[in-house]
Design an enzyme around this catalytic site. Sequence first.
Site, PDB file in Angstrom:
ATOM      1  N   LYS A 139       0.360   3.395  -2.970  1.00 15.91           N
ATOM      2  CA  LYS A 139      -0.833   4.238  -3.149  1.00 15.91           C
ATOM      3  C   LYS A 139      -0.489   5.727  -3.088  1.00 15.91           C
ATOM      4  CE  LYS A 139      -3.641   0.464  -1.395  1.00 15.91           C
ATOM      5  NZ  LYS A 139      -4.372  -0.138  -0.264  1.00 15.91           N
ATOM      6  N   VAL A 198       1.093  -3.654   3.822  1.00 14.41           N
ATOM      7  CA  VAL A 198       1.072  -4.940   4.515  1.00 14.41           C
ATOM      8  C   VAL A 198       2.330  -5.769   4.265  1.00 14.41           C
ATOM      9  CG1 VAL A 198      -1.445  -5.091   4.693  1.00 14.41           C
ATOM     10  CG2 VAL A 198      -0.276  -6.087   2.703  1.00 14.41           C
ATOM     11  N   SER A 217       0.797  -1.238   0.000  1.00 20.54           N
ATOM     12  CA  SER A 217       0.000   0.000   0.000  1.00 20.54           C
ATOM     13  C   SER A 217       0.822   1.277   0.000  1.00 20.54           C
ATOM     14  CB  SER A 217      -0.944   0.033   1.202  1.00 20.54           C
ATOM     15  OG  SER A 217      -2.097  -0.693   0.904  1.00 20.54           O
ATOM     16  N   TYR A 262      -4.426   3.110   7.887  1.00 16.34           N
ATOM     17  CA  TYR A 262      -5.709   2.400   8.035  1.00 16.34           C
ATOM     18  C   TYR A 262      -6.417   2.915   9.296  1.00 16.34           C
ATOM     19  CZ  TYR A 262      -2.519  -0.592   5.407  1.00 16.34           C
ATOM     20  OH  TYR A 262      -1.574  -1.045   4.556  1.00 16.34           O
ATOM     21  N   TYR A 286      -3.530  -2.529 -10.326  1.00 15.93           N
ATOM     22  CA  TYR A 286      -3.452  -2.416  -8.856  1.00 15.93           C
ATOM     23  C   TYR A 286      -2.568  -3.511  -8.255  1.00 15.93           C
ATOM     24  CZ  TYR A 286      -4.959  -2.504  -3.981  1.00 15.93           C
ATOM     25  OH  TYR A 286      -4.971  -2.516  -2.604  1.00 15.93           O
TER      26      TYR A 286
HETATM   27  N1  GLU Z   1      -2.220  -5.346  -2.116  1.00 13.49           N
HETATM   28  C1  GLU Z   1      -2.780  -5.266  -0.798  1.00 13.49           C
HETATM   29  C2  GLU Z   1      -4.271  -5.483  -0.845  1.00 13.49           C
HETATM   30  O1  GLU Z   1      -4.920  -4.969  -1.691  1.00 13.49           O
HETATM   31  C3  GLU Z   1      -2.449  -3.947  -0.213  1.00 13.49           C
HETATM   32  C4  GLU Z   1      -2.894  -3.840   1.182  1.00 13.49           C
HETATM   33  C5  GLU Z   1      -2.059  -2.943   2.010  1.00 13.49           C
HETATM   34  O2  GLU Z   1      -0.840  -2.927   1.912  1.00 13.49           O
HETATM   35  O3  GLU Z   1      -2.666  -2.240   2.794  1.00 13.49           O
HETATM   36  O4  GLU Z   1      -4.822  -6.180  -0.051  1.00 13.49           O
END
Ligand code: GLU
Length: 317
Positions: A74, A268, A71, A250, A198
């Site tokens: 992002k 994650v 993430s 989060y 993604y």
């Molecule tokens: N590729 C992970 C997912 O979509 C990213 C989640 C993350 O790092 O928060 O679940």
Amino acid sequence: MAQTAPPDAALTAAVTEIAAEMAAETERGTVATYIPQLACVDPNQFGLAVVTASGAVISAGDAEVAFSIQSVSKVFTLTLALGALGDDLWQRVGREPSGDPFNSIIQLEAERGRPRNPFINAGAIAVTDALLGKGEPVEAVAGILHFLRGSAADERIAIDEAVARSERSTGFRNFALANFMRDWRIVQNDPARTLDVYFQQCAIAMSCRQLAMAGRYLAWDGRTGPGAARVISAERARRINALMLTCGHYDGSGEFAFRVGLPGKSGVGGGILAVVPGVASIAVWSPGLNAVGNSQLGSLALERLAARMGWSVFADG
Ligand code: GLU
């Protein structure tokens, strides 16, 4: 915020000490297993890299080991999508903390398919869809890699294809989020095409050194260093930092702001990118996660580094 740069010797000592402290920690969190390939990662790793205003990179531990940025990607796709769409992007995604887990679907139905912010999964998928536009996934992925390699000044940055395949074959919840948003026309492509981009962006592998380098433009008001080339406008860099501070961890975002006091984005894979505006770009990595999916030791290391260096966006300089 106008903070003066610390002498590199003090920073070097702090980084070295913190890496040694983290090596001795026994409570290391739990490696993510819902993406099977991430479950293979050795949890006994820790890396820390800090880029200062002088351009020096100060690092310790496994700072040269590439990990799955997940993430943290992002932040970079948001930067690119804002560049492509400008403020129209905000019609598709909000700017409020969600208070829900990163992959939650529950708010989407109540809020007519528009995700709360660009850093939860739903919001990031919407941003990636906007970035893809009417183009081809392969071009969008190439554009993301090009941006990262340029920002980090490192052409070696690449996608870990095994991680991308692993997530594609198990990402049922992300397919659910994308399909739901397609129904509301927040996602405008075939969800499989958007998720193709993604999953690959999340599977980009970078070391702490590369990630800290890539984040420089957020630390220096849109430039890669004081007086260096502009990547984005100062206003946009500040706004991305604001979103990182409020939404970057989060439903642990409030806790991270409280403990660390810096804009940050976690993934994650156990990586966190954090910025001290005007002072430093920091990347930390340790694969074990806490209960809300943020790196256990990464968060602790940043808390200690910020405390020892007096770094906080709430400090008076
Ligand atoms: N590729 C992970 C997912 O979509 C990213 C989640 C993350 O790092 O928060 O679940």
